[in-house]
Scaffold this motif. Structure first.
Motif, PDB file in Angstrom:
ATOM      1  N   LEU A   1       0.826  -1.206   0.000  1.00  0.00           N
ATOM      2  CA  LEU A   1       0.000   0.000   0.000  1.00  0.00           C
ATOM      3  C   LEU A   1       0.863   1.260   0.000  1.00  0.00           C
ATOM      4  O   LEU A   1       0.535   2.244  -0.677  1.00  0.00           O
ATOM      5  N   LEU A   2       1.958   1.233   0.745  1.00  0.00           N
ATOM      6  CA  LEU A   2       2.864   2.370   0.754  1.00  0.00           C
ATOM      7  C   LEU A   2       3.437   2.611  -0.643  1.00  0.00           C
ATOM      8  O   LEU A   2       3.544   3.760  -1.092  1.00  0.00           O
ATOM      9  N   ASP A   3       3.792   1.537  -1.310  1.00  0.00           N
ATOM     10  CA  ASP A   3       4.300   1.636  -2.679  1.00  0.00           C
ATOM     11  C   ASP A   3       3.225   2.201  -3.610  1.00  0.00           C
ATOM     12  O   ASP A   3       3.473   3.137  -4.386  1.00  0.00           O
ATOM     13  N   ASN A   4       2.025   1.648  -3.526  1.00  0.00           N
ATOM     14  CA  ASN A   4       0.940   2.091  -4.413  1.00  0.00           C
ATOM     15  C   ASN A   4       0.551   3.546  -4.178  1.00  0.00           C
ATOM     16  O   ASN A   4       0.095   4.231  -5.095  1.00  0.00           O
ATOM     17  N   SER A   5       0.716   3.988  -2.932  1.00  0.00           N
ATOM     18  CA  SER A   5       0.333   5.358  -2.607  1.00  0.00           C
ATOM     19  C   SER A   5       1.445   6.364  -2.917  1.00  0.00           C
ATOM     20  O   SER A   5       1.262   7.565  -2.705  1.00  0.00           O
ATOM     21  N   GLY A   6       2.583   5.888  -3.405  1.00  0.00           N
ATOM     22  CA  GLY A   6       3.668   6.785  -3.797  1.00  0.00           C
ATOM     23  C   GLY A   6       4.760   6.965  -2.771  1.00  0.00           C
ATOM     24  O   GLY A   6       5.766   7.619  -3.048  1.00  0.00           O
ATOM     25  N   ASP A   7       4.611   6.398  -1.589  1.00  0.00           N
ATOM     26  CA  ASP A   7       5.645   6.513  -0.557  1.00  0.00           C
ATOM     27  C   ASP A   7       6.629   5.361  -0.733  1.00  0.00           C
ATOM     28  O   ASP A   7       6.683   4.422   0.077  1.00  0.00           O
ATOM     29  N   ARG A   8       7.442   5.476  -1.762  1.00  0.00           N
ATOM     30  CA  ARG A   8       8.279   4.351  -2.159  1.00  0.00           C
ATOM     31  C   ARG A   8       9.465   4.143  -1.224  1.00  0.00           C
ATOM     32  O   ARG A   8       9.918   3.009  -1.040  1.00  0.00           O
ATOM     33  N   VAL A   9       9.941   5.215  -0.630  1.00  0.00           N
ATOM     34  CA  VAL A   9      11.027   5.064   0.348  1.00  0.00           C
ATOM     35  C   VAL A   9      10.560   4.246   1.546  1.00  0.00           C
ATOM     36  O   VAL A   9      11.233   3.308   1.993  1.00  0.00           O
ATOM     37  N   ALA A  10       9.373   4.589   2.056  1.00  0.00           N
ATOM     38  CA  ALA A  10       8.822   3.841   3.188  1.00  0.00           C
ATOM     39  C   ALA A  10       8.512   2.408   2.786  1.00  0.00           C
ATOM     40  O   ALA A  10       8.669   1.478   3.597  1.00  0.00           O
ATOM     41  N   ALA A  11       8.070   2.214   1.540  1.00  0.00           N
ATOM     42  CA  ALA A  11       7.766   0.859   1.067  1.00  0.00           C
ATOM     43  C   ALA A  11       9.015  -0.008   1.053  1.00  0.00           C
ATOM     44  O   ALA A  11       8.996  -1.166   1.492  1.00  0.00           O
ATOM     45  N   VAL A  12      10.111   0.548   0.538  1.00  0.00           N
ATOM     46  CA  VAL A  12      11.373  -0.202   0.506  1.00  0.00           C
ATOM     47  C   VAL A  12      11.825  -0.523   1.921  1.00  0.00           C
ATOM     48  O   VAL A  12      12.271  -1.642   2.208  1.00  0.00           O
ATOM     49  N   GLU A  13      11.722   0.437   2.820  1.00  0.00           N
ATOM     50  CA  GLU A  13      12.105   0.189   4.213  1.00  0.00           C
ATOM     51  C   GLU A  13      11.268  -0.937   4.819  1.00  0.00           C
ATOM     52  O   GLU A  13      11.796  -1.785   5.554  1.00  0.00           O
ATOM     53  N   ALA A  14       9.978  -0.935   4.501  1.00  0.00           N
ATOM     54  CA  ALA A  14       9.094  -1.974   5.040  1.00  0.00           C
ATOM     55  C   ALA A  14       9.445  -3.347   4.469  1.00  0.00           C
ATOM     56  O   ALA A  14       9.524  -4.339   5.205  1.00  0.00           O
ATOM     57  N   PHE A  15       9.672  -3.411   3.157  1.00  0.00           N
ATOM     58  CA  PHE A  15      10.038  -4.692   2.539  1.00  0.00           C
ATOM     59  C   PHE A  15      11.401  -5.173   3.041  1.00  0.00           C
ATOM     60  O   PHE A  15      11.597  -6.365   3.302  1.00  0.00           O
ATOM     61  N   ASP A  16      12.347  -4.249   3.176  1.00  0.00           N
ATOM     62  CA  ASP A  16      13.674  -4.628   3.668  1.00  0.00           C
ATOM     63  C   ASP A  16      13.594  -5.163   5.100  1.00  0.00           C
ATOM     64  O   ASP A  16      14.307  -6.102   5.464  1.00  0.00           O
ATOM     65  N   ALA A  17      12.736  -4.567   5.911  1.00  0.00           N
ATOM     66  CA  ALA A  17      12.586  -5.032   7.290  1.00  0.00           C
ATOM     67  C   ALA A  17      12.031  -6.447   7.331  1.00  0.00           C
ATOM     68  O   ALA A  17      12.460  -7.277   8.142  1.00  0.00           O
TER      69      ALA A  17
END
Length: 223
Positions: free
Chosen positions: A103-119
């Motif tokens: 959802l973070l990725d889809n909403s445009g917050d790609r930095v937060a999305a990468v951090e979430a996936f990396d975690a």
């Protein structure tokens, strides 16, 4: 009385004496064991009922979050998913983390999305297959947001010949190499995808398109 009848009566008497002796010696233990079995069966039934209920409740909450996301209520969906991560049951907290990152990725917050996936990828308590999925998802995002090395750090461990996610990993690496104008490496990676007999048809089609684009640059030669 016949000999056979007499022998049977004697055998029955012996069995009765033996049972009486056994009961006198072990009766308390037998009763305790029987009671223990009843308690274990009851406890197992109660635990099954509890876990089934918890799983059902978490599943319902996860579906509610998906519905919120589908309806465009991203903030509400994120709130529901984060709550599920705190007190959900079974694998639902992990699934909620994966969905939050998406959802973070889809909403445009790609930095937060990468951090979430990396975690997720770094969490050893998460099943290995989900860690690999998270790693690959982060790699795809970094094709646009980062450097070739950013993609390679995440995708290269998945690109081996025996890895079931090799096609996606090689595609991410190929796209990153093409973006960096490393056309030779990009062609090599997309050639690997096309040559793999197990590659999904859609992935092979995309690889062929990229090979046509790379050839059109005139920067590489066949062979």
């Amino acid at each position: 009385m016949s000999d056979d009848s007499f022998i049977r009566e004697v055998e029955e008497e012996i069995r009765s004496d033996r049972m009486k002796s056994i009961w006198e010696r072990f009766g308390t233990l037998i009763i305790a064991a029987a009671f223990g079995i009843v308690v274990l069966v009851a406890a197992n039934s109660a635990w099954t009922w509890y876990t089934d209920g918890q799983a059902t409740a978490s599943g319902d909450r996860f579906r509610q979050a998906l519905t919120s996301a589908t309806e465009g209520n991203t903030d509400q969906a994120l709130e529901q998913l984060r709550a599920l991560q705190e007190d959900g049951y079974g694998q639902y907290p992990v699934l909620a983390r994966m969905r939050e990152a998406t959802l973070l990725d889809n909403s445009g917050d790609r930095v937060a999305a990468v951090e979430a996936f990396d975690a997720i990828a770094a969490d050893t308590f998460v099943p290995a297959v989900l860690r690999d999925v998270a790693r690959l998802r982060a790699a795809y995002i970094m094709v646009d947001e980062g450097t070739y090395d950013d993609v390679a750090n995440r995708a290269e461990p998945l690109a081996g010949d025996d890895n079931p996610m090799r096609h996606g990993a090689r595609e991410a690496l190929g796209l990153a190499a093409w973006k960096a104008q490393n056309y030779g490496d990009a062609k090599r990676l997309f050639d690997q995808i096309v040559a793999d007999e197990a590659v999904p048809p859609t992935t092979a089609q995309r690889a062929n398109v990229m090979l046509d684009i790379i050839r059109a640059t005139g920067e590489v030669t066949e062979g």
